[in-house]
Design a protein around this motif. Structure first.
Motif, PDB file in Angstrom:
ATOM      1  N   THR A  30       4.594  -0.360  -9.955  1.00 46.34           N
ATOM      2  CA  THR A  30       4.772  -1.725  -9.496  1.00 46.34           C
ATOM      3  C   THR A  30       5.285  -1.707  -8.063  1.00 46.34           C
ATOM      4  O   THR A  30       5.599  -0.643  -7.516  1.00 46.34           O
ATOM      5  CB  THR A  30       5.762  -2.483 -10.407  1.00 46.34           C
ATOM      6  N   ALA A  31       5.365  -2.877  -7.456  1.00 43.31           N
ATOM      7  CA  ALA A  31       5.973  -3.028  -6.139  1.00 43.31           C
ATOM      8  C   ALA A  31       7.301  -3.746  -6.331  1.00 43.31           C
ATOM      9  O   ALA A  31       7.352  -4.973  -6.505  1.00 43.31           O
ATOM     10  CB  ALA A  31       5.058  -3.804  -5.199  1.00 43.31           C
ATOM     11  N   ALA A  53      -3.551  -3.001  -3.276  1.00 46.41           N
ATOM     12  CA  ALA A  53      -3.064  -4.312  -2.852  1.00 46.41           C
ATOM     13  C   ALA A  53      -1.963  -4.786  -3.791  1.00 46.41           C
ATOM     14  O   ALA A  53      -1.811  -4.288  -4.913  1.00 46.41           O
ATOM     15  CB  ALA A  53      -4.200  -5.333  -2.826  1.00 46.41           C
ATOM     16  N   SER A  54      -1.197  -5.766  -3.310  1.00 40.49           N
ATOM     17  CA  SER A  54      -0.147  -6.384  -4.114  1.00 40.49           C
ATOM     18  C   SER A  54       0.135  -7.772  -3.554  1.00 40.49           C
ATOM     19  O   SER A  54      -0.266  -8.100  -2.429  1.00 40.49           O
ATOM     20  CB  SER A  54       1.126  -5.521  -4.111  1.00 40.49           C
ATOM     21  N   ASP A  55       0.821  -8.567  -4.359  1.00 45.09           N
ATOM     22  CA  ASP A  55       1.182  -9.921  -3.934  1.00 45.09           C
ATOM     23  C   ASP A  55       2.373 -10.377  -4.766  1.00 45.09           C
ATOM     24  O   ASP A  55       2.742  -9.743  -5.766  1.00 45.09           O
ATOM     25  CB  ASP A  55      -0.006 -10.879  -4.118  1.00 45.09           C
ATOM     26  N   LEU A 100      -2.918  -8.305   2.190  1.00 45.73           N
ATOM     27  CA  LEU A 100      -2.305  -7.873   0.937  1.00 45.73           C
ATOM     28  C   LEU A 100      -2.413  -6.365   0.734  1.00 45.73           C
ATOM     29  O   LEU A 100      -1.730  -5.815  -0.140  1.00 45.73           O
ATOM     30  CB  LEU A 100      -2.949  -8.595  -0.252  1.00 45.73           C
ATOM     31  N   CYS A 101      -3.242  -5.694   1.532  1.00 45.17           N
ATOM     32  CA  CYS A 101      -3.447  -4.246   1.407  1.00 45.17           C
ATOM     33  C   CYS A 101      -2.662  -3.451   2.445  1.00 45.17           C
ATOM     34  O   CYS A 101      -2.868  -2.238   2.561  1.00 45.17           O
ATOM     35  CB  CYS A 101      -4.937  -3.915   1.528  1.00 45.17           C
ATOM     36  N   TRP A 102      -1.782  -4.110   3.194  1.00 49.82           N
ATOM     37  CA  TRP A 102      -1.044  -3.430   4.256  1.00 49.82           C
ATOM     38  C   TRP A 102       0.254  -2.837   3.705  1.00 49.82           C
ATOM     39  O   TRP A 102       1.025  -3.509   3.013  1.00 49.82           O
ATOM     40  CB  TRP A 102      -0.719  -4.411   5.389  1.00 49.82           C
ATOM     41  N   TRP A 103       0.503  -1.582   4.063  1.00 52.20           N
ATOM     42  CA  TRP A 103       1.711  -0.879   3.653  1.00 52.20           C
ATOM     43  C   TRP A 103       2.314  -0.175   4.870  1.00 52.20           C
ATOM     44  O   TRP A 103       1.660  -0.049   5.905  1.00 52.20           O
ATOM     45  CB  TRP A 103       1.409   0.153   2.565  1.00 52.20           C
ATOM     46  N   LYS A 104       3.549   0.278   4.742  1.00 49.40           N
ATOM     47  CA  LYS A 104       4.181   1.046   5.811  1.00 49.40           C
ATOM     48  C   LYS A 104       5.184   2.022   5.204  1.00 49.40           C
ATOM     49  O   LYS A 104       5.737   1.785   4.121  1.00 49.40           O
ATOM     50  CB  LYS A 104       4.886   0.114   6.813  1.00 49.40           C
ATOM     51  N   ALA A 105       5.390   3.127   5.894  1.00 48.15           N
ATOM     52  CA  ALA A 105       6.339   4.147   5.462  1.00 48.15           C
ATOM     53  C   ALA A 105       7.694   3.883   6.099  1.00 48.15           C
ATOM     54  O   ALA A 105       7.785   3.560   7.288  1.00 48.15           O
ATOM     55  CB  ALA A 105       5.834   5.537   5.833  1.00 48.15           C
ATOM     56  N   ILE A 106       8.759   4.014   5.319  1.00 52.64           N
ATOM     57  CA  ILE A 106      10.124   3.774   5.773  1.00 52.64           C
ATOM     58  C   ILE A 106      10.955   5.030   5.510  1.00 52.64           C
ATOM     59  O   ILE A 106      10.790   5.701   4.480  1.00 52.64           O
ATOM     60  CB  ILE A 106      10.740   2.564   5.046  1.00 52.64           C
ATOM     61  N   TYR A 107      11.833   5.334   6.438  1.00 52.03           N
ATOM     62  CA  TYR A 107      12.706   6.502   6.293  1.00 52.03           C
ATOM     63  C   TYR A 107      13.595   6.327   5.074  1.00 52.03           C
ATOM     64  O   TYR A 107      14.115   5.246   4.812  1.00 52.03           O
ATOM     65  CB  TYR A 107      13.551   6.692   7.548  1.00 52.03           C
ATOM     66  N   LEU A 138       0.389  -4.252  -9.011  1.00 49.39           N
ATOM     67  CA  LEU A 138      -0.444  -3.472  -8.106  1.00 49.39           C
ATOM     68  C   LEU A 138      -1.875  -3.490  -8.612  1.00 49.39           C
ATOM     69  O   LEU A 138      -2.115  -3.487  -9.823  1.00 49.39           O
ATOM     70  CB  LEU A 138       0.040  -2.022  -8.026  1.00 49.39           C
ATOM     71  N   SER A 139      -2.827  -3.477  -7.687  1.00 54.31           N
ATOM     72  CA  SER A 139      -4.235  -3.462  -8.075  1.00 54.31           C
ATOM     73  C   SER A 139      -5.057  -2.838  -6.960  1.00 54.31           C
ATOM     74  O   SER A 139      -4.600  -2.702  -5.820  1.00 54.31           O
ATOM     75  CB  SER A 139      -4.743  -4.880  -8.376  1.00 54.31           C
TER      76      SER A 139
END
Length: 315
Positions: A249-250, A165-167, A192-199, A183-184
């Motif tokens: 980190t994000a 997760a991150s915020d 807060l735990c949602w991510w996605k892959a980007i080209y 990040l934690s």
């Protein structure tokens, strides 16, 4: 006149009864904690024994990332001007993070929140294995596509099934060294735990939206709420119980062309189909080392031949 001791340690003076009772209670508490496995040295041993257990990664036969796959996330490392080594997203924990759910699962497991770091060991284990988890109801086995939301979960069992997760960073909540977005690993999944892959290439990003995400190839992993990409910082070192590691980190690092730098380049690494106990990166590294060893005798022969010709020329 010779000196004569008037008392010895066996003489009971002062509050001797209270002292004896306190010693007996301390010994009983120590024995009880030892039987429960709550001593610090026991927890450290349990942590080392369990968190470094090997994990079998998923095998991708079609070359794409699927929901439910167990992978390791590897940062590709720096370029010519950045000596940063490749690193793996890994759990940072100590004996204080070990607990148990007395009602549901009495066995010890890691309890959140936990930190993460960039470890240099590429061996798949409970510490660095993550499961691609659906957040929109997609069933396991379905292909993960670019710009599709997912969660990164640690393995079940001792790893505790925690979510990355991150915020947004605040004055009180930010990364320890860089002061960027933290990040934690947390117990419960939310937005807060949602991510996605980007080209990875910004010029072809729009054309690849919705296409399957390949494994073992560079992608960007973006946080859905803050729109910041997962990054590895080679100039910020964390001292952990497992050694020196990079801070993660994000944060999106852009170059002069508004393209993401290699700090944000990650690979979803799967297992080698011929040896499931080994990742594809390890097998490629072994192949490179084998090729180098095969070339060494030929190089030695070339050196000997050159020295022979040089000797003839001198004569």
């Amino acid at each position: 006149m010779a000196y004569v001791r008037t008392y010895n340690p066996r003489v009971r003076v002062g509050n001797w009864n209270e002292d004896v009772t306190l010693e007996e209670e301390t010994l009983k508490e120590f024995i009880l904690r030892k039987e429960r496995g709550e001593l610090t040295v026991q927890k450290e041993g349990v942590l080392r024994h369990n968190i470094m257990k090997p994990v079998s990664l998923s095998v991708s036969l079609d070359g794409f990332l699927n929901f439910g796959d167990t992978v390791i996330l590897v940062n590709s490392g720096g370029g010519l001007h950045d000596p940063r080594r490749p690193c793996v997203l890994s759990i940072i924990a100590d004996s204080s993070n070990i607990g148990s759910h007395s009602g549901t699962n009495p066995s010890p497991s890691l309890q959140g929140p936990l930190q993460v770091g960039g470890a240099h060991s590429m061996d798949p284990c409970l510490r660095n294995a993550f499961v691609i988890t659906s957040v929109d109801g997609t069933t396991d086995g379905e292909v993960v596509r670019y710009d599709q939301n997912f969660a990164l979960r640690t393995a079940s069992g001792f790893a505790g099934e925690l979510y990355l997760a991150s915020d947004h960073r605040t004055f009180m909540k930010c990364a320890k060294k860089s002061r960027l977005q933290e990040l934690s690993l947390v117990d419960k999944i939310d937005f807060l735990c949602w991510w996605k892959a980007i080209y990875v290439d910004p010029q072809e990003r729009l054309e690849n939206e919705g296409y399957p995400v390949p494994v073992n190839r560079k992608v960007l992993i973006s946080h859905c709420k803050t729109n910041q990409c997962l990054a590895a910082l080679g100039n910020h070192i964390l001292w952990t119980p497992f050694g020196k590691e990079y801070e993660l980190t994000a944060h999106t690092f852009l170059d002069s062309h508004k393209a993401e730098q290699d700090n944000n380049h990650w690979l979803f690494v799967t297992a080698n189909p011929t040896n499931q106990n080994q990742s594809l990166l390890q097998s490629q590294k072994d192949d490179v080392m084998t090729d180098e060893l095969r070339q060494e005798p030929e190089q030695l022969e070339d050196i000997q031949v050159n020295e022979h010709f040089k000797g003839d020329e001198k004569q």
